[in-house]
Write an enzyme that holds these catalytic residues in place. Structure first.
Site, short mmCIF file in Angstrom:
data_model
loop_
_atom_site.label_atom_id
_atom_site.label_comp_id
_atom_site.label_asym_id
_atom_site.label_seq_id
_atom_site.Cartn_x
_atom_site.Cartn_y
_atom_site.Cartn_z
N HIS A 309 0.83 -1.26 0.25
CA HIS A 309 0.08 -0.01 0.06
C HIS A 309 0.89 1.34 0.09
O HIS A 309 0.52 2.10 -0.53
CB HIS A 309 -0.94 -0.10 1.15
N PHE A 310 1.94 1.11 0.86
CA PHE A 310 2.64 2.41 0.93
C PHE A 310 4.00 2.14 -0.35
O PHE A 310 5.26 2.14 0.23
CB PHE A 310 3.38 2.48 2.11
#
Length: 333
Positions: A309-310
């Site tokens: 996600h990051f």
């Protein structure tokens, strides 16, 4: 040496010096370093840390790069701030003017009391829009991640032509990117007003949840994720009111799903130049959400990365290179 040869020699010297000066300007090194035979280095421009006053609030933003260049606006997600772009900013600022704001209620920006002010994505978008107006930013390139998408698309809806290009990084705008359970989570966060539901949402802002369920949830190895990221975020989630801000945004998130059709139509009609760089291991916004963009933006450039996600934390250099190549190819420089 006759007069004609002397003139030619002077012209050659002049052209050589002109070329040297242009190379020096491009690489940001001192001319004296080259003349004296010293080793020269390429160094990015410094990042500055600034506040702007908007409606009596202090809005924090990071800034770097030449202001005469096109501006890239970096919109952060949950539970972070502009700190999430601390490594990406200097890489982009070598060729662009970069601004990364902290949303109101996040990071170093003012945290309005959630007992007095209801936090919504409309509120975040309005203050970011006002910040850009205060900074006299006209058109800009918009980078969005996570919460950055609902904030960014609200800003874009006010004036689609103001956004010269989109960079989408794990920033969902299609139901394809959400599992049925995730859709139900957002729906009930809005409709279930019981204390039990509130307490569950509140628990998602705890230290353990931020570290384990946000940052480390989709990593193969924790060694590639700097603890600076969650330590910084947790510093701004240290009080009950700070955590309540994020609870209210969870409760408002279903409005984004309701807006997906309008945002998709906006993209389809305006066909912005779009780069999609997506961590394909993301468990929250899965890679199908990235591929779904191609239905409305068939000319978009899509890259699925070996990241979660990051992705900007894991694949900073890779993402920066994709961005610089994409913008240069499309003549945005």
């Amino acid at each position: 040496m006759n007069k004609k040869n002397t003139v030619k020699s002077k012209i050659k010297i002049f052209l050589s010096l002109s070329l040297l000066l242009s190379l020096v300007a491009c690489n940001g090194v001192k001319l004296s370093d080259n003349i004296e035979g010293k080793k020269s280095y390429f160094l990015p421009p410094p990042t500055t840390y600034n506040y702007a006053t908007v409606d009596s609030l202090k809005l924090f933003y990071r800034e770097a790069g030449d202001k005469t260049k096109p501006t890239i606006v970096l919109l952060h997600g949950y539970p972070s701030s502009s700190h999430s772009y601390r490594n990406l900013i200097p890489m982009l600022a070598t060729h662009y003017h970069v601004i990364a704001p902290d949303n109101v209620g996040s990071g170093y920006s003012s945290h309005l009391d959630p007992e007095v002010t209801k936090y919504t994505f409309d509120l975040l978008a309005d203050y970011n829009e006002k910040l850009l107006s205060t900074l006299q930013i006209g058109s800009y390139i918009m980078y969005m991640q996570d919460f950055g998408a609902p904030v960014g698309y609200r800003m874009m809806a006010k004036n689609p032509k103001r956004v010269s290009a989109l960079i989408v990084q794990n920033a969902n705008a299609y139901l394809d990117g959400l599992t049925p359970n995730r859709v139900e989570f957002f729906k009930t966060a809005q409709t279930d007003t019981t204390q039990i539901k509130h307490d569950f949402l509140y628990s998602l802002t705890s230290e353990n949840a931020i570290i384990r369920k946000q940052y480390l949830a989709d990593l193969d190895s924790i060694n590639i994720q700097s603890p600076d990221a969650w330590i910084h975020d947790l510093a701004f989630l240290s009080t009950k009111k700070d955590r309540e801000i994020q609870v209210q945004l969870f409760q408002d998130y279903n409005t984004n799903l309701n807006n997906y059709p309008q945002w998709q139509e906006m993209l389809n009609i305006n066909q912005p130049k779009t780069l999609i760089v997506w961590g394909k291991k993301d468990l929250k916004f899965n890679y199908k959400g990235a591929q779904a963009y191609l239905r409305d933006l068939p000319n978009a450039e899509l890259h699925l990365l070996e990241a979660g996600h990051f992705a900007a934390e894991e694949k900073t250099s890779e993402i920066a290179l994709y961005i610089l190549n994409f913008l240069d190819k499309d003549g945005i420089n």
